[in-house]
Write an enzyme that holds these catalytic residues in place. Structure first.
Site, PDB file in Angstrom:
ATOM      1  N   HIS A 258      58.336 111.070  82.493  1.00  0.00           N
ATOM      2  CA  HIS A 258      57.975 109.818  81.697  1.00  0.00           C
ATOM      3  C   HIS A 258      58.779 109.440  80.575  1.00  0.00           C
ATOM      4  O   HIS A 258      59.161 110.261  79.912  1.00  0.00           O
ATOM      5  CB  HIS A 258      56.582 109.611  81.644  1.00  0.00           C
ATOM      6  CG  HIS A 258      55.974 110.977  80.841  1.00  0.00           C
ATOM      7  ND1 HIS A 258      56.007 111.052  79.351  1.00  0.00           N
ATOM      8  CD2 HIS A 258      55.361 112.116  81.052  1.00  0.00           C
ATOM      9  CE1 HIS A 258      55.388 112.000  78.864  1.00  0.00           C
ATOM     10  NE2 HIS A 258      55.079 112.756  79.612  1.00  0.00           N
TER      11      HIS A 258
ATOM     12  N   HIS B  37      47.828 100.824  77.509  1.00  0.00           N
ATOM     13  CA  HIS B  37      49.412 100.519  77.492  1.00  0.00           C
ATOM     14  C   HIS B  37      49.322  98.846  77.148  1.00  0.00           C
ATOM     15  O   HIS B  37      49.202  98.101  77.596  1.00  0.00           O
ATOM     16  CB  HIS B  37      49.841 100.628  78.902  1.00  0.00           C
ATOM     17  CG  HIS B  37      50.016 102.014  79.370  1.00  0.00           C
ATOM     18  ND1 HIS B  37      49.741 102.590  80.657  1.00  0.00           N
ATOM     19  CD2 HIS B  37      49.760 103.238  78.876  1.00  0.00           C
ATOM     20  CE1 HIS B  37      49.873 103.637  80.788  1.00  0.00           C
ATOM     21  NE2 HIS B  37      49.675 104.219  79.520  1.00  0.00           N
TER      22      HIS B  37
ATOM     23  N   ARG C  63      51.991 118.204  77.110  1.00  0.00           N
ATOM     24  CA  ARG C  63      52.441 116.804  76.702  1.00  0.00           C
ATOM     25  C   ARG C  63      51.873 116.943  75.089  1.00  0.00           C
ATOM     26  O   ARG C  63      50.574 117.456  75.125  1.00  0.00           O
ATOM     27  CB  ARG C  63      51.981 115.757  77.433  1.00  0.00           C
ATOM     28  CG  ARG C  63      52.164 114.416  76.823  1.00  0.00           C
ATOM     29  CD  ARG C  63      52.003 113.417  77.832  1.00  0.00           C
ATOM     30  NE  ARG C  63      50.796 113.094  78.284  1.00  0.00           N
ATOM     31  CZ  ARG C  63      50.471 113.455  79.615  1.00  0.00           C
ATOM     32  NH1 ARG C  63      51.425 113.920  80.439  1.00  0.00           N
ATOM     33  NH2 ARG C  63      49.147 113.255  80.100  1.00  0.00           N
TER      34      ARG C  63
ATOM     35  N   ASP D 213      45.053 107.101  72.026  1.00  0.00           N
ATOM     36  CA  ASP D 213      45.381 107.827  73.112  1.00  0.00           C
ATOM     37  C   ASP D 213      45.928 109.091  72.493  1.00  0.00           C
ATOM     38  O   ASP D 213      47.276 109.115  72.364  1.00  0.00           O
ATOM     39  CB  ASP D 213      46.535 106.960  73.897  1.00  0.00           C
ATOM     40  CG  ASP D 213      47.074 107.432  75.068  1.00  0.00           C
ATOM     41  OD1 ASP D 213      46.674 108.336  75.588  1.00  0.00           O
ATOM     42  OD2 ASP D 213      48.204 106.648  75.536  1.00  0.00           O
TER      43      ASP D 213
ATOM     44  N   HIS E 138      49.055 111.840  86.419  1.00  0.00           N
ATOM     45  CA  HIS E 138      47.801 111.217  86.184  1.00  0.00           C
ATOM     46  C   HIS E 138      46.623 111.653  86.928  1.00  0.00           C
ATOM     47  O   HIS E 138      45.826 111.219  87.552  1.00  0.00           O
ATOM     48  CB  HIS E 138      47.847 109.743  86.744  1.00  0.00           C
ATOM     49  CG  HIS E 138      48.803 108.987  86.035  1.00  0.00           C
ATOM     50  ND1 HIS E 138      49.660 107.807  86.490  1.00  0.00           N
ATOM     51  CD2 HIS E 138      49.239 109.074  84.872  1.00  0.00           C
ATOM     52  CE1 HIS E 138      50.287 107.297  85.432  1.00  0.00           C
ATOM     53  NE2 HIS E 138      50.113 108.046  84.298  1.00  0.00           N
TER      54      HIS E 138
ATOM     55  N   HIS F 165      54.548 104.365  74.326  1.00  0.00           N
ATOM     56  CA  HIS F 165      54.372 102.794  74.560  1.00  0.00           C
ATOM     57  C   HIS F 165      53.396 102.139  73.770  1.00  0.00           C
ATOM     58  O   HIS F 165      52.916 102.904  72.892  1.00  0.00           O
ATOM     59  CB  HIS F 165      53.385 102.729  76.009  1.00  0.00           C
ATOM     60  CG  HIS F 165      52.211 103.734  75.988  1.00  0.00           C
ATOM     61  ND1 HIS F 165      50.976 103.171  75.587  1.00  0.00           N
ATOM     62  CD2 HIS F 165      51.955 104.987  76.451  1.00  0.00           C
ATOM     63  CE1 HIS F 165      50.089 104.362  75.629  1.00  0.00           C
ATOM     64  NE2 HIS F 165      50.655 105.369  76.044  1.00  0.00           N
TER      65      HIS F 165
ATOM     66  N   ASP G 209      44.447 114.785  78.005  1.00  0.00           N
ATOM     67  CA  ASP G 209      45.064 113.363  77.664  1.00  0.00           C
ATOM     68  C   ASP G 209      43.580 112.466  77.584  1.00  0.00           C
ATOM     69  O   ASP G 209      43.153 112.181  78.708  1.00  0.00           O
ATOM     70  CB  ASP G 209      45.918 112.832  78.615  1.00  0.00           C
ATOM     71  CG  ASP G 209      46.508 111.454  77.954  1.00  0.00           C
ATOM     72  OD1 ASP G 209      46.058 110.890  77.117  1.00  0.00           O
ATOM     73  OD2 ASP G 209      47.570 111.238  78.530  1.00  0.00           O
TER      74      ASP G 209
ATOM     75  N   GLU H   4      54.576 110.511  72.895  1.00  0.00           N
ATOM     76  CA  GLU H   4      54.457 111.751  73.652  1.00  0.00           C
ATOM     77  C   GLU H   4      55.175 112.369  74.767  1.00  0.00           C
ATOM     78  O   GLU H   4      55.364 112.100  75.958  1.00  0.00           O
ATOM     79  CB  GLU H   4      53.305 111.038  74.673  1.00  0.00           C
ATOM     80  CG  GLU H   4      53.813 109.467  75.193  1.00  0.00           C
ATOM     81  CD  GLU H   4      52.486 109.159  76.261  1.00  0.00           C
ATOM     82  OE1 GLU H   4      52.065 109.786  76.988  1.00  0.00           O
ATOM     83  OE2 GLU H   4      52.244 107.762  75.887  1.00  0.00           O
TER      84      GLU H   4
ATOM     85  N   TYR I  33      57.082 119.302  82.235  1.00  0.00           N
ATOM     86  CA  TYR I  33      56.316 119.647  83.371  1.00  0.00           C
ATOM     87  C   TYR I  33      57.049 120.507  84.240  1.00  0.00           C
ATOM     88  O   TYR I  33      57.953 119.967  85.093  1.00  0.00           O
ATOM     89  CB  TYR I  33      55.781 118.291  84.265  1.00  0.00           C
ATOM     90  CG  TYR I  33      55.050 117.382  83.124  1.00  0.00           C
ATOM     91  CD1 TYR I  33      53.831 117.649  82.577  1.00  0.00           C
ATOM     92  CD2 TYR I  33      55.725 116.660  82.525  1.00  0.00           C
ATOM     93  CE1 TYR I  33      53.434 116.875  81.658  1.00  0.00           C
ATOM     94  CE2 TYR I  33      55.510 115.650  81.522  1.00  0.00           C
ATOM     95  CZ  TYR I  33      54.230 115.694  81.096  1.00  0.00           C
ATOM     96  OH  TYR I  33      53.803 115.018  80.335  1.00  0.00           O
TER      97      TYR I  33
ATOM     98  N   ASP J 216      22.526  95.642  93.125  1.00  0.00           N
ATOM     99  CA  ASP J 216      22.380  94.724  91.604  1.00  0.00           C
ATOM    100  C   ASP J 216      22.789  95.341  90.430  1.00  0.00           C
ATOM    101  O   ASP J 216      22.221  95.141  89.392  1.00  0.00           O
ATOM    102  CB  ASP J 216      21.015  94.084  91.836  1.00  0.00           C
ATOM    103  CG  ASP J 216      19.919  95.468  92.088  1.00  0.00           C
ATOM    104  OD1 ASP J 216      20.507  96.569  91.940  1.00  0.00           O
ATOM    105  OD2 ASP J 216      18.804  95.500  91.702  1.00  0.00           O
TER     106      ASP J 216
ATOM    107  N   GLU K 285      50.860 114.135  72.202  1.00  0.00           N
ATOM    108  CA  GLU K 285      50.819 112.706  72.052  1.00  0.00           C
ATOM    109  C   GLU K 285      49.818 112.393  70.908  1.00  0.00           C
ATOM    110  O   GLU K 285      48.806 112.626  70.785  1.00  0.00           O
ATOM    111  CB  GLU K 285      49.941 112.092  73.442  1.00  0.00           C
ATOM    112  CG  GLU K 285      49.885 110.506  73.189  1.00  0.00           C
ATOM    113  CD  GLU K 285      49.485 109.824  74.183  1.00  0.00           C
ATOM    114  OE1 GLU K 285      48.820 110.504  75.204  1.00  0.00           O
ATOM    115  OE2 GLU K 285      49.902 108.676  74.706  1.00  0.00           O
TER     116      GLU K 285
HETATM  117  N1  GLY Z   1      46.795 108.243  78.692  1.00  0.00           N
HETATM  118  C1  GLY Z   1      48.037 107.394  79.482  1.00  0.00           C
HETATM  119  C2  GLY Z   1      49.241 107.652  78.517  1.00  0.00           C
HETATM  120  O1  GLY Z   1      49.158 108.606  77.947  1.00  0.00           O
HETATM  121  O2  GLY Z   1      49.969 106.663  78.753  1.00  0.00           O
HETATM  122 MN    MN Z   2      50.109 107.494  76.031  1.00  0.00          MN
HETATM  123 MN    MN Z   3      47.831 109.558  76.833  1.00  0.00          MN
END
Ligand code: GLY
Ligand code: MN
Ligand code: MN
Length: 439
Positions: A352, A363, A407, A273, A245, A356, A262, A386, A390, A41, A409
């Site tokens: 990556h 995102h 990274r 972010d 991730h 974004h 992050d 960002e 790596y 519950d 960002e």
């Molecule tokens: N924290 C997710 C990204 O940086 O896209």
């Molecule tokens: Mn991001």
């Molecule tokens: Mn991020």
């Protein structure tokens, strides 16, 4: 500045205008998110659906916004839970339809229990019905049932909407360009998250576990009035920084390692972010600093190109170029810059994209290109910048670079003249980071 309810009302009016453009009018029906059971519950903490929140600001579950374009007029309706003294004693305050109408700026409000019956009236003889399709499965079924119920009334002389449109297309395009209220909230979210990163830099010690740093972040988020994390915090030390991730956050940290964090809070529905990478012991080693300075140079170069009129993809290309040249200079890849870019060999260390859209969702909503043409940046868009590097252990990579993951960002608003870095107050240069890491 306008008050909050006027901003929401303006967004609903903009939806009406878009519905007129697309189908000459119609009815839009936008539900909030369902509550989700955690176990037995106990429910997961409730979070409004982003589209619904965008149109209403109304925080309760079991609520639906209806917007109708009717000739030259428009009607703004909200369905929400009725007041209920017993339920409110157990679960807390509910606005109820009467207060919600005043406080959230609707023309008409009704109890949620009347939704299906009322929709059967509201959906007749409309050129189109706009709703999120494929977002919540029970909602899809409810809409199909509604259409069947309206069709069942045809002998009374009414007709069902001709078109069924996924309203998310229109709302995504609207959400891409933030209004003044959204920008204010995103500034607050960025400031709170920046303070959390500073707190993490100041408190992290060799011998701490990653989850202890995560606790410091959450402490600062909630202390400053944020409601939640915008996404699960990544607190990745040593080799974990090379897991993009990483989620476990359970490793003991040692002197000499880097810590990549992050993490960002959600403030009144809006995400931040931020990623920062700093030494656990407070001082970068030589190889760590080399990679750090390279990623920082890439980030600076990306920021330099962000202004109205450029393609969304432009800053990604800038990041690729700076990083690829850096890997060549450090001997991590071989060949000419053109070869390395052409064959994508540099991607081994930079997996990556450079960013974004950011907004209510980390995102965020919005296309990156429309029918093959990249979006051009316009004032009011918010995006992350960002770049990262790596380096996982490998026979063909000198050991000095192994397990370095960096990274950096930031969250960036496109302005009329260029951009504003919403998270610029978060320490970023080597000198500022080392100064923030008081050991
Ligand atoms: N924290 C997710 C990204 O940086 O896209
Ligand atoms: Mn991001
Ligand atoms: Mn991020």
């Amino acid at each position: 500045m306008k008050n909050t309810k006027q901003f929401h009302r303006d967004r609903r009016s903009a939806l009406v205008a878009a519905m007129r453009d697309h189908t000459g009018g119609g009815v839009a029906i936008v539900p909030t998110a369902p509550e989700v059971t955690r176990n037995r519950d106990t429910l997961f903490p409730f979070r409004s659906d982003s589209y619904f929140h965008y149109l209403s600001g109304f925080p309760e579950p079991e609520a639906v916004v209806v917007v109708i374009a009717e000739g030259d007029a428009e009607r703004h309706l909200l369905f929400c839970r009725a007041r209920d003294e017993e339920r409110e004693t157990w679960d807390g305050f509910r606005y109820g339809p009467d207060a919600a109408r005043e406080i959230f700026g609707f023309d008409e409000t009704y109890p949620y229990a009347e939704l299906d019956a009322k929709l059967r009236e509201l959906a007749v003889d409309r050129p189109a019905l706009y709703t999120p399709l494929g977002l919540f499965e029970p909602w899809d079924r409810r809409i199909v049932q509604l259409l069947n119920d309206v069709r069942a009334q045809v002998r009374t002389g009414v007709s069902a909407p001709d078109d069924l449109v996924d309203v998310r297309g229109i709302l995504d395009a609207m959400r891409l360009v933030k209004d003044a209220h959204e920008i204010e909230l995103m500034r607050r979210a960025g400031a709170i998250s920046g303070a959390a990163h500073r707190r993490a830099m100041a408190r992290t010690r060799p011998g701490w576990y990653e989850y202890q740093v995560e606790a410091e972040l959450v402490h600062e988020f909630l202390r400053a009035g944020a409601q939640a994390v915008a996404y699960p915090s990544i607190v990745a030390s040593g080799p974990n920084a090379c897991v993009l991730h990483y989620r476990d956050n359970d490793r003991e940290m040692s002197a000499g390692e880097l810590l990549l964090i992050d993490a960002g809070c959600e403030f009144q529905g809006y995400a931040s972010d931020i990623t920062r990478t700093f030494p656990v012991s407070g001082k970068f080693t030589g190889p760590q600093q080399d990679i750090y300075e390279l990623v920082l140079a890439a980030q600076d170069a990306c920021l330099d190109v962000i202004k109205p009129g450029v393609d969304f993809h432009d800053y990604h290309k800038v990041a690729d170029r700076v990083l690829a040249q850096g890997y060549l200079d450090l001997g991590l890849v071989k060949g000419t810059l053109d070869e390395v870019l052409e064959k994508d060999t540099f991607r081994r260390f930079s997996l990556h994209r450079a960013g974004h859209w950011l907004g209510m969702d980390v995102h965020d909503a919005g296309l990156y290109q429309v029918k093959g043409v990249p979006q051009k940046l316009v004032p009011g868009m918010v995006l992350t910048v960002e770049p990262g590097t790596y380096i996982r252990p490998a026979d063909d990579v000198p050991e000095a670079w192994w397990n370095i993951g960096v990274r950096i960002e930031d969250d960036v608003l496109v302005t009329a003249t260029g951009h504003e870095n919403l998270t610029a107050a978060t320490p970023k240069t080597v000198a500022d980071i080392e100064a923030a890491c008081t050991r």
